[in-house]
Design a protein around this motif. Sequence first.
Motif, mmCIF file in Angstrom:
data_model
loop_
_atom_site.group_PDB
_atom_site.id
_atom_site.type_symbol
_atom_site.label_atom_id
_atom_site.label_comp_id
_atom_site.label_asym_id
_atom_site.label_seq_id
_atom_site.Cartn_x
_atom_site.Cartn_y
_atom_site.Cartn_z
ATOM 1 N N ASP A 191 0.939 -1.549 -0.060
ATOM 2 C CA ASP A 191 -0.126 0.051 0.367
ATOM 3 C C ASP A 191 1.013 1.469 0.401
ATOM 4 O O ASP A 191 0.229 2.761 -0.350
ATOM 5 N N ASN A 192 1.624 0.735 0.604
ATOM 6 C CA ASN A 192 3.294 2.655 0.772
ATOM 7 C C ASN A 192 2.426 3.682 1.306
ATOM 8 O O ASN A 192 2.575 4.549 1.123
ATOM 9 N N GLY A 193 1.326 3.792 2.029
ATOM 10 C CA GLY A 193 1.132 4.335 2.571
ATOM 11 C C GLY A 193 -1.147 4.896 1.922
ATOM 12 O O GLY A 193 -0.886 5.611 2.795
ATOM 13 N N PHE A 194 -1.056 5.137 1.004
ATOM 14 C CA PHE A 194 -1.815 5.223 -0.004
ATOM 15 C C PHE A 194 -3.147 5.725 0.323
ATOM 16 O O PHE A 194 -4.100 6.563 0.644
ATOM 17 N N ILE A 195 -3.956 4.986 1.161
ATOM 18 C CA ILE A 195 -5.333 4.863 1.628
ATOM 19 C C ILE A 195 -5.400 4.974 3.118
ATOM 20 O O ILE A 195 -5.916 5.761 3.436
ATOM 21 N N ALA A 196 -3.896 5.648 3.919
ATOM 22 C CA ALA A 196 -4.250 6.240 5.072
ATOM 23 C C ALA A 196 -3.830 7.818 4.428
ATOM 24 O O ALA A 196 -4.077 8.784 5.105
ATOM 25 N N SER A 197 -3.614 8.496 3.235
ATOM 26 C CA SER A 197 -3.138 9.367 2.498
ATOM 27 C C SER A 197 -5.039 9.732 2.531
ATOM 28 O O SER A 197 -5.850 9.391 2.248
ATOM 29 N N PRO A 198 -4.749 11.253 2.373
ATOM 30 C CA PRO A 198 -6.141 12.174 2.411
ATOM 31 C C PRO A 198 -6.734 11.587 0.904
ATOM 32 O O PRO A 198 -8.114 11.669 1.025
ATOM 33 N N GLU A 199 -5.823 11.655 -0.672
ATOM 34 C CA GLU A 199 -6.959 11.523 -1.411
ATOM 35 C C GLU A 199 -6.845 9.645 -1.114
ATOM 36 O O GLU A 199 -7.838 9.493 -1.686
ATOM 37 N N GLY A 200 -6.500 9.124 -0.596
ATOM 38 C CA GLY A 200 -6.835 7.444 -0.287
ATOM 39 C C GLY A 200 -8.179 7.310 0.156
ATOM 40 O O GLY A 200 -9.380 6.574 0.409
ATOM 41 N N ARG A 201 -7.718 8.276 1.389
ATOM 42 C CA ARG A 201 -9.504 8.156 2.373
ATOM 43 C C ARG A 201 -10.538 8.554 1.587
ATOM 44 O O ARG A 201 -11.416 8.252 1.886
ATOM 45 N N SER A 202 -10.324 9.608 0.695
ATOM 46 C CA SER A 202 -11.129 10.159 -0.237
ATOM 47 C C SER A 202 -12.072 9.483 -1.020
ATOM 48 O O SER A 202 -12.977 8.856 -1.359
ATOM 49 N N MET A 203 -10.977 8.855 -2.172
ATOM 50 C CA MET A 203 -11.263 7.249 -3.014
ATOM 51 C C MET A 203 -11.755 6.390 -2.225
ATOM 52 O O MET A 203 -12.927 5.983 -2.642
ATOM 53 N N LEU A 204 -11.458 5.393 -1.349
ATOM 54 C CA LEU A 204 -12.249 4.639 -0.081
ATOM 55 C C LEU A 204 -13.665 4.837 0.284
ATOM 56 O O LEU A 204 -14.713 4.127 -0.035
ATOM 57 N N SER A 205 -13.588 6.677 0.776
ATOM 58 C CA SER A 205 -15.202 6.818 0.936
ATOM 59 C C SER A 205 -15.936 6.784 -0.023
ATOM 60 O O SER A 205 -17.295 6.386 -0.145
ATOM 61 N N GLU A 206 -15.548 7.408 -1.333
ATOM 62 C CA GLU A 206 -16.647 7.365 -2.909
ATOM 63 C C GLU A 206 -16.479 5.825 -3.015
ATOM 64 O O GLU A 206 -17.885 5.433 -3.596
ATOM 65 N N ILE A 207 -15.581 5.252 -2.437
ATOM 66 C CA ILE A 207 -15.980 3.356 -3.435
ATOM 67 C C ILE A 207 -17.078 3.081 -2.043
ATOM 68 O O ILE A 207 -17.612 2.113 -3.426
ATOM 69 N N GLN A 208 -16.758 2.935 -0.918
ATOM 70 C CA GLN A 208 -17.896 2.645 -0.193
ATOM 71 C C GLN A 208 -19.131 3.297 -0.135
ATOM 72 O O GLN A 208 -20.470 2.572 -0.579
ATOM 73 N N ARG A 209 -19.246 4.193 -0.664
ATOM 74 C CA ARG A 209 -21.039 5.337 -0.964
ATOM 75 C C ARG A 209 -21.284 4.512 -2.329
ATOM 76 O O ARG A 209 -22.794 4.321 -2.563
ATOM 77 N N ASP A 210 -20.467 4.380 -3.617
ATOM 78 C CA ASP A 210 -20.641 3.720 -4.983
ATOM 79 C C ASP A 210 -21.284 2.467 -4.232
ATOM 80 O O ASP A 210 -22.256 1.641 -5.218
ATOM 81 N N SER A 211 -20.248 1.623 -3.752
ATOM 82 C CA SER A 211 -20.851 0.399 -2.746
ATOM 83 C C SER A 211 -21.988 -0.056 -2.430
ATOM 84 O O SER A 211 -22.891 -0.943 -2.783
ATOM 85 N N GLN A 212 -22.383 1.041 -1.571
ATOM 86 C CA GLN A 212 -23.432 0.920 -0.955
ATOM 87 C C GLN A 212 -25.033 0.867 -1.784
ATOM 88 O O GLN A 212 -26.246 0.493 -1.240
ATOM 89 N N ALA A 213 -24.801 1.883 -2.834
ATOM 90 C CA ALA A 213 -25.887 2.215 -3.799
ATOM 91 C C ALA A 213 -25.880 1.137 -4.991
ATOM 92 O O ALA A 213 -27.266 1.544 -4.618
ATOM 93 N N ILE A 214 -25.240 -0.003 -4.377
ATOM 94 C CA ILE A 214 -25.032 -1.316 -5.655
ATOM 95 C C ILE A 214 -25.858 -1.773 -5.255
ATOM 96 O O ILE A 214 -26.550 -2.391 -5.428
ATOM 97 N N ILE A 215 -25.821 -2.320 -3.721
ATOM 98 C CA ILE A 215 -26.090 -3.134 -3.043
ATOM 99 C C ILE A 215 -27.585 -2.403 -2.722
ATOM 100 O O ILE A 215 -28.857 -3.564 -2.713
ATOM 101 N N ARG A 216 -27.784 -0.968 -2.555
ATOM 102 C CA ARG A 216 -29.513 -1.197 -2.098
ATOM 103 C C ARG A 216 -29.862 -1.105 -3.357
ATOM 104 O O ARG A 216 -31.335 -1.680 -3.253
#
Length: 110
Positions: free
Chosen positions: A51-76
């Motif tokens: 990972d080299n710290g990407f997910i912990a970076s602001p960009e990584g956290r933002s992207m992960l949050s966006e993916i989680q929102r989209d994944s929840q929309a897909i589940i719904r």
Amino acid sequence: MTERTAQALWLDYRFLTKEMMKFLSKQDMELFYNLLNQREQLQILIEQTPDNGFIASPEGRSMLSEIQRDSQAIIRAMQIRMGNSKRQHQISEAYGAVSTTAVSQMNRKR
């Protein structure tokens, strides 16, 4: 083959997630499931890539949050789709039972 960074893999994962949403809304389930399989394969690569710290970076956290929102929309959306399919199946079975009963009663009357 060149090694891809965690950031590049996550970008691809986000892209596939957005494409899944698009084809789900178009009700193109064959392509939706194809994209889902691609995303699962990509997840394996992500887990194997440092990972080299990407997910912990602001960009990584933002992207992960966006993916989680989209994944929840897909589940719904899938839950709604499955509920509609189940309801249609129940209606079909009810009509089948009514039709069978009506035909049976017609045969007895003859």
